[in-house]
Design a protein around this motif. Structure first.
Motif, PDB file in Angstrom:
ATOM      1  N   VAL A 275       0.837  -1.205   0.000  1.00 18.27           N
ATOM      2  CA  VAL A 275       0.000   0.000   0.000  1.00 18.27           C
ATOM      3  C   VAL A 275       0.871   1.254   0.000  1.00 18.27           C
ATOM      4  O   VAL A 275       0.595   2.229  -0.718  1.00 18.27           O
ATOM      5  CB  VAL A 275      -0.939  -0.013   1.223  1.00 18.27           C
ATOM      6  N   ILE A 276       1.945   1.232   0.779  1.00 18.16           N
ATOM      7  CA  ILE A 276       2.833   2.396   0.865  1.00 18.16           C
ATOM      8  C   ILE A 276       3.499   2.666  -0.477  1.00 18.16           C
ATOM      9  O   ILE A 276       3.551   3.810  -0.947  1.00 18.16           O
ATOM     10  CB  ILE A 276       3.886   2.179   1.972  1.00 18.16           C
ATOM     11  N   LEU A 277       4.001   1.613  -1.117  1.00 14.70           N
ATOM     12  CA  LEU A 277       4.719   1.809  -2.380  1.00 14.70           C
ATOM     13  C   LEU A 277       3.769   2.244  -3.493  1.00 14.70           C
ATOM     14  O   LEU A 277       4.124   3.105  -4.318  1.00 14.70           O
ATOM     15  CB  LEU A 277       5.448   0.523  -2.767  1.00 14.70           C
ATOM     16  N   LEU A 278       2.556   1.683  -3.534  1.00 15.62           N
ATOM     17  CA  LEU A 278       1.589   2.113  -4.542  1.00 15.62           C
ATOM     18  C   LEU A 278       1.152   3.556  -4.298  1.00 15.62           C
ATOM     19  O   LEU A 278       0.943   4.327  -5.243  1.00 15.62           O
ATOM     20  CB  LEU A 278       0.376   1.182  -4.536  1.00 15.62           C
ATOM     21  N   SER A 279       1.027   3.934  -3.022  1.00 10.60           N
ATOM     22  CA  SER A 279       0.681   5.325  -2.698  1.00 10.60           C
ATOM     23  C   SER A 279       1.790   6.274  -3.135  1.00 10.60           C
ATOM     24  O   SER A 279       1.522   7.383  -3.629  1.00 10.60           O
ATOM     25  CB  SER A 279       0.425   5.466  -1.198  1.00 10.60           C
ATOM     26  N   SER A 280       3.043   5.840  -2.968  1.00  5.68           N
ATOM     27  CA  SER A 280       4.154   6.689  -3.410  1.00  5.68           C
ATOM     28  C   SER A 280       4.150   6.859  -4.918  1.00  5.68           C
ATOM     29  O   SER A 280       4.481   7.930  -5.444  1.00  5.68           O
ATOM     30  CB  SER A 280       5.490   6.077  -2.950  1.00  5.68           C
ATOM     31  N   GLY A 281       3.759   5.811  -5.645  1.00  4.77           N
ATOM     32  CA  GLY A 281       3.642   5.936  -7.095  1.00  4.77           C
ATOM     33  C   GLY A 281       2.554   6.919  -7.489  1.00  4.77           C
ATOM     34  O   GLY A 281       2.705   7.677  -8.461  1.00  4.77           O
ATOM     35  N   ALA A 282       1.448   6.938  -6.709  1.00  2.00           N
ATOM     36  CA  ALA A 282       0.361   7.871  -7.003  1.00  2.00           C
ATOM     37  C   ALA A 282       0.788   9.314  -6.745  1.00  2.00           C
ATOM     38  O   ALA A 282       0.518  10.207  -7.565  1.00  2.00           O
ATOM     39  CB  ALA A 282      -0.861   7.518  -6.160  1.00  2.00           C
ATOM     40  N   THR A 283       1.449   9.570  -5.619  1.00  2.11           N
ATOM     41  CA  THR A 283       1.896  10.935  -5.318  1.00  2.11           C
ATOM     42  C   THR A 283       2.943  11.409  -6.320  1.00  2.11           C
ATOM     43  O   THR A 283       2.962  12.589  -6.704  1.00  2.11           O
ATOM     44  CB  THR A 283       2.470  11.012  -3.898  1.00  2.11           C
ATOM     45  N   LEU A 284       3.798  10.492  -6.777  1.00  4.84           N
ATOM     46  CA  LEU A 284       4.802  10.873  -7.775  1.00  4.84           C
ATOM     47  C   LEU A 284       4.143  11.215  -9.113  1.00  4.84           C
ATOM     48  O   LEU A 284       4.539  12.171  -9.782  1.00  4.84           O
ATOM     49  CB  LEU A 284       5.807   9.731  -7.951  1.00  4.84           C
ATOM     50  N   THR A 285       3.138  10.434  -9.506  1.00  2.00           N
ATOM     51  CA  THR A 285       2.423  10.726 -10.749  1.00  2.00           C
ATOM     52  C   THR A 285       1.709  12.074 -10.670  1.00  2.00           C
ATOM     53  O   THR A 285       1.721  12.863 -11.624  1.00  2.00           O
ATOM     54  CB  THR A 285       1.409   9.612 -11.047  1.00  2.00           C
ATOM     55  N   LEU A 286       1.087  12.374  -9.516  1.00  2.00           N
ATOM     56  CA  LEU A 286       0.438  13.673  -9.336  1.00  2.00           C
ATOM     57  C   LEU A 286       1.454  14.813  -9.404  1.00  2.00           C
ATOM     58  O   LEU A 286       1.189  15.866  -9.988  1.00  2.00           O
ATOM     59  CB  LEU A 286      -0.293  13.700  -7.993  1.00  2.00           C
ATOM     60  N   SER A 287       2.623  14.588  -8.800  1.00  4.65           N
ATOM     61  CA  SER A 287       3.670  15.602  -8.857  1.00  4.65           C
ATOM     62  C   SER A 287       4.099  15.859 -10.302  1.00  4.65           C
ATOM     63  O   SER A 287       4.286  17.012 -10.709  1.00  4.65           O
ATOM     64  CB  SER A 287       4.874  15.149  -8.019  1.00  4.65           C
ATOM     65  N   HIS A 288       4.237  14.781 -11.069  1.00  5.34           N
ATOM     66  CA  HIS A 288       4.635  14.923 -12.475  1.00  5.34           C
ATOM     67  C   HIS A 288       3.586  15.686 -13.273  1.00  5.34           C
ATOM     68  O   HIS A 288       3.907  16.590 -14.053  1.00  5.34           O
ATOM     69  CB  HIS A 288       4.862  13.528 -13.065  1.00  5.34           C
ATOM     70  N   HIS A 289       2.315  15.339 -13.067  1.00  2.79           N
ATOM     71  CA  HIS A 289       1.253  15.980 -13.836  1.00  2.79           C
ATOM     72  C   HIS A 289       1.064  17.444 -13.459  1.00  2.79           C
ATOM     73  O   HIS A 289       0.777  18.280 -14.320  1.00  2.79           O
ATOM     74  CB  HIS A 289      -0.054  15.209 -13.660  1.00  2.79           C
ATOM     75  N   THR A 290       1.217  17.765 -12.177  1.00  2.00           N
ATOM     76  CA  THR A 290       1.114  19.174 -11.783  1.00  2.00           C
ATOM     77  C   THR A 290       2.283  19.985 -12.330  1.00  2.00           C
ATOM     78  O   THR A 290       2.125  21.170 -12.643  1.00  2.00           O
ATOM     79  CB  THR A 290       1.063  19.305 -10.257  1.00  2.00           C
ATOM     80  N   LEU A 291       3.454  19.341 -12.453  1.00  2.00           N
ATOM     81  CA  LEU A 291       4.587  20.037 -13.054  1.00  2.00           C
ATOM     82  C   LEU A 291       4.349  20.286 -14.542  1.00  2.00           C
ATOM     83  O   LEU A 291       4.638  21.368 -15.065  1.00  2.00           O
ATOM     84  CB  LEU A 291       5.860  19.217 -12.854  1.00  2.00           C
ATOM     85  N   ILE A 292       3.780  19.292 -15.237  1.00  4.49           N
ATOM     86  CA  ILE A 292       3.503  19.444 -16.660  1.00  4.49           C
ATOM     87  C   ILE A 292       2.440  20.516 -16.897  1.00  4.49           C
ATOM     88  O   ILE A 292       2.531  21.312 -17.844  1.00  4.49           O
ATOM     89  CB  ILE A 292       3.061  18.095 -17.269  1.00  4.49           C
ATOM     90  N   SER A 293       1.426  20.554 -16.024  1.00  2.50           N
ATOM     91  CA  SER A 293       0.342  21.528 -16.197  1.00  2.50           C
ATOM     92  C   SER A 293       0.728  22.927 -15.752  1.00  2.50           C
ATOM     93  O   SER A 293      -0.112  23.827 -15.740  1.00  2.50           O
ATOM     94  CB  SER A 293      -0.897  21.060 -15.423  1.00  2.50           C
ATOM     95  N   ASN A 294       1.992  23.095 -15.333  1.00  3.96           N
ATOM     96  CA  ASN A 294       2.534  24.417 -15.004  1.00  3.96           C
ATOM     97  C   ASN A 294       1.841  25.037 -13.797  1.00  3.96           C
ATOM     98  O   ASN A 294       1.568  26.241 -13.761  1.00  3.96           O
ATOM     99  CB  ASN A 294       2.425  25.351 -16.213  1.00  3.96           C
ATOM    100  N   ARG A 295       1.555  24.203 -12.793  1.00  4.71           N
ATOM    101  CA  ARG A 295       0.993  24.723 -11.545  1.00  4.71           C
ATOM    102  C   ARG A 295       2.082  25.440 -10.765  1.00  4.71           C
ATOM    103  O   ARG A 295       3.239  25.463 -11.145  1.00  4.71           O
ATOM    104  CB  ARG A 295       0.423  23.578 -10.706  1.00  4.71           C
ATOM    105  N   LYS A 296       1.687  25.992  -9.609  1.00  2.97           N
ATOM    106  CA  LYS A 296       2.667  26.637  -8.756  1.00  2.97           C
ATOM    107  C   LYS A 296       3.708  25.623  -8.306  1.00  2.97           C
ATOM    108  O   LYS A 296       3.386  24.469  -8.060  1.00  2.97           O
ATOM    109  CB  LYS A 296       1.981  27.270  -7.541  1.00  2.97           C
ATOM    110  N   ASN A 297       4.924  26.087  -8.150  1.00  2.00           N
ATOM    111  CA  ASN A 297       6.044  25.173  -7.943  1.00  2.00           C
ATOM    112  C   ASN A 297       5.929  24.367  -6.657  1.00  2.00           C
ATOM    113  O   ASN A 297       6.404  23.249  -6.576  1.00  2.00           O
ATOM    114  CB  ASN A 297       7.360  25.965  -7.938  1.00  2.00           C
ATOM    115  N   PHE A 298       5.281  24.909  -5.611  1.00  2.00           N
ATOM    116  CA  PHE A 298       5.264  24.205  -4.338  1.00  2.00           C
ATOM    117  C   PHE A 298       4.367  22.975  -4.377  1.00  2.00           C
ATOM    118  O   PHE A 298       4.520  22.059  -3.578  1.00  2.00           O
ATOM    119  CB  PHE A 298       4.820  25.153  -3.209  1.00  2.00           C
TER     120      PHE A 298
END
Length: 283
Positions: free
Chosen positions: A156-179
Motif C-alpha cells: 500500500v505504501i509503495l503504490l501510494s508513493s507511485g500515485a503521489t509521484l504521478t500527481l507531482s509529475h502531472h502538476t509540473l507538466i500543467s505548469n501549476r505553482k512550484n510548491f
C-alpha cells in the motif's frame, strides 16, 4: 579569364560568419572530461581491493575504501556537470533529450533482466521442489512470513508513493505553482523511507535467514536487491526535489525528474511481482 570581384565589406561579413558560426546540428558535443577515466580507475581499485581484502592481503581494505569513495565522488561530479549542461548551458536540446530517454529505457530493460534471473531461480526451485526439501514448497520445517502483515502494508505504501509521484509529475507538466509538485515529491520520498524502514524491521524479525536453503537465498536476494533499488530510487528523488526547489525544472524541460519517475514506477511493478509470487504464492 576574368577574376570575380568581391567587395571587401561582403568578404569581411563572410569571414565574420565563419568565425562566429553557431552549431548547425541539435546534438551536444561534450567537452573533454576527466571523470570517465577517474571513475574507471576507482572501479578498478574497488574490484581489486575487495578481492585482496577477502583473501586477507595487506592493504586490501585501503584499495577497497579508496575505490568506493572514488566512485561516489565520480558519480557526484559527473552528474553535476550533466546538470550544469542541462540548466546553465542549455545543451539538452530535444534531440539530446530523446537520446537520453532511450538510454533510460535501455537501463530499465537491463534492470528487468536482472530481476528476471531471481524470479527464474525462485520458480525453478518452487515449481519442482527437490526431494531434499521434502518435495514441497515452502520446505518442511520452515516458517514463512505472513503476507498480509508488513508485506501488504509495504505494498500500500509503495503504490501510494507511485500515485503521489504521478500527481507531482502531472502538476509540473500543467505548469501549476512550484510548491505543489515539490510537496507531492517530498511525500513520495517520505513514503519510500517508511518502506525501507519497514522492510528492515521485517528482516530483523524474519524466522529464517539467507542461509536457510534455497528458500532463504531466493527470498533475501530478490527482496534485498529490490530494497536496494528503493534506496537508490529514493536518493534519485531527493536529488530531483533539490533541483525542483532550485527551479531547475519547467513544464517542458524536466528530463531528470521524468527519468526518476520511470525508475520509481519500475520499482513499484517489481514489488507487485514480488508480493504476489514470493510473499503470497510462495508462502
Amino acid at each position: 579569364m576574368k577574376w570575380v570581384q568581391i567587395p571587401f565589406s561582403k568578404f569581411k561579413k563572410f569571414v565574420k560568419m565563419l568565425v562566429n558560426n553557431k552549431t548547425r546540428h541539435p546534438f551536444h558535443l561534450v567537452d573533454p572530461s576527466p571523470w570517465p577515466f577517474f571513475g574507471a580507475m576507482s572501479a578498478f581499485s574497488l574490484t581489486f581491493g575487495t578481492a585482496m581484502y577477502m583473501h586477507s592481503y595487506r592493504g586490501g581494505w585501503i584499495l577497497l575504501v579508496l575505490g568506493f569513495f572514488g566512485i561516489l565522488f565520480a558519480m557526484y561530479v559527473w552528474w553535476r556537470d550533466i546538470v550544469r549542461e542541462a540548466t546553465v548551458e542549455g545543451q539538452h536540446t530535444l534531440e539530446v533529450q530523446r537520446g537520453l530517454r532511450i538510454g533510460v529505457i535501455l537501463f530499465i530493460v537491463s534492470e528487468i533482466m536482472f530481476f528476471l534471473a531471481f524470479f527464474w531461480a525462485f520458480f525453478d526451485a518452487s515449481l519442482k521442489p527437490a526431494p531434499v526439501l521434502g518435495g514441497v514448497w515452502p520446505p518442511n520445517g520452515l516458517d514463512t512470513l505472513n503476507p498480509w502483515g508488513i508485506p501488504l502494508l509495504n505494498t500500500v505504501i509503495l503504490l501510494s508513493s507511485g500515485a503521489t509521484l504521478t500527481l507531482s509529475h502531472h502538476t509540473l507538466i500543467s505548469n501549476r505553482k512550484n510548491f505543489i509538485p515539490f510537496h507531492l515529491l517530498v511525500a513520495t520520498i517520505i513514503l519510500g523511507v517508511i518502506f525501507t524502514f519497514l522492510q528492515g524491521f521485517e528482516y530483523i524479525n524474519a524466522p529464517f535467514s539467507i542461509a536457510d536453503g534455497i528458500y532463504g537465498t531466493t527470498f533475501f536476494m530478490a527482496t534485498g536487491f529490490h530494497g536496494f533499488h528503493v534506496f537508490i530510487g529514493t536518493t534519485f528523488l531527493i536529488v530531483c526535489a533539490i533541483r525542483m526547489y532550485k527551479r531547475h525544472f519547467t513544464s517542458a524541460h524536466h528530463l531528470g525528474f521524468e527519468a526518476a519517475a520511470w525508475y520509481w514506477h519500475f520499482v513499484d511493478v517489481v514489488w507487485l511481482f514480488l508480493f504476489v509470487s514470493i510473499y503470497w504464492w510462495g508462502s
